[in-house]
Design an enzyme around this catalytic site. Sequence first.
Site, PDB file in Angstrom:
ATOM      1  N   CYS A  96       0.548   9.044  68.399  1.00 29.71           N
ATOM      2  CA  CYS A  96       0.617   8.969  66.942  1.00 29.71           C
ATOM      3  C   CYS A  96       1.182  10.293  66.438  1.00 29.71           C
ATOM      4  CB  CYS A  96      -0.783   8.742  66.380  1.00 29.71           C
ATOM      5  SG  CYS A  96      -0.834   8.683  64.579  1.00 29.71           S
ATOM      6  N   HIS A 138      -1.030  -0.692  65.083  1.00 35.00           N
ATOM      7  CA  HIS A 138      -1.280   0.750  64.961  1.00 35.00           C
ATOM      8  C   HIS A 138      -0.963   1.234  63.546  1.00 35.00           C
ATOM      9  CE1 HIS A 138      -1.229   5.054  66.374  1.00 35.00           C
ATOM     10  NE2 HIS A 138      -0.511   5.135  65.267  1.00 35.00           N
ATOM     11  N   HIS A 142      -3.375   2.611  59.998  1.00 35.65           N
ATOM     12  CA  HIS A 142      -3.262   3.791  59.129  1.00 35.65           C
ATOM     13  C   HIS A 142      -3.569   3.429  57.673  1.00 35.65           C
ATOM     14  CE1 HIS A 142      -1.893   7.092  61.602  1.00 35.65           C
ATOM     15  NE2 HIS A 142      -1.030   6.301  62.220  1.00 35.65           N
TER      16      HIS A 142
HETATM   17 NI    NI Z   1      -0.003   6.691  64.015  1.00 35.31          NI
END
Ligand code: NI
Length: 181
Positions: A96, A138, A142
Site C-alpha cells: 500500500c 483493497h 480505504h
Molecule cells: Ni492502499
Amino acid sequence: MALRTIVRFPNAFLRQKTHEVKIVDKAIRSLVDDMMETMCDVSGAGLAAIQVGALERIFIIDASAAGGEHTDPPRVFINPRFELLSPETDVAEEGCLSFPGIYVPVKRSLSARLRYLDLDGTEQLVEAENFFARALQHEFDHLENRLLFDHAGAIKKQMIKRKLDRMTDEEAMEILRHTGE
Ligand code: NI
C-alpha cells in the site's frame, strides 16, 4: 496536474470519514488528475483519494492491474459499491502506498462485481477477478478506513508501527519509487 503528498500510516487522516461525490465536476476531474500523476510517479497499482488528503469516495487502479494495456490510463471509480463478492477467497501479500515497504497477507474474494460512476458521471458496472478483484477490495477498504495495518497480526502490527513512526518523507519516497505498490 500536480503531484500530491501521499498520506502515510499512522496519520489519523486515513481514519477520517469519507463522503460520496455529489456531482462529477471540474474539481473532481482535477483531483483525479492529481491522483493519477501521484500514483504514476511511484508506479503504484492503486490509490484512493483519502491517501492524497481528499475525502471523496474515489479510487483509481492502474490499467495493467485492472487487466488492461500498460499504456492505458488508470481506471477511475467514483462512489463505488460492491454488488457481489464471491465466497471463494484466497490469501496474498498486499502492499500500500501509505505503508512503504510493508507487505501483509490479506484474504480477499476471488471475484467481485462493482457499481460506480465514471469521470462523466455515468453509472458503470465492472466484473473483476483475481488481482483486479483484490485491488478493488483493497482500495474500497480505504474508503471505509480499513487499512493494511488492520489485517496484520499483533507482532506484525508492532513492527509496522516501529518502522513507519520513524520513517521520513524522503525515506518513504525512496522506498516507493523503487518498489511501487
Ligand atoms: Ni492502499
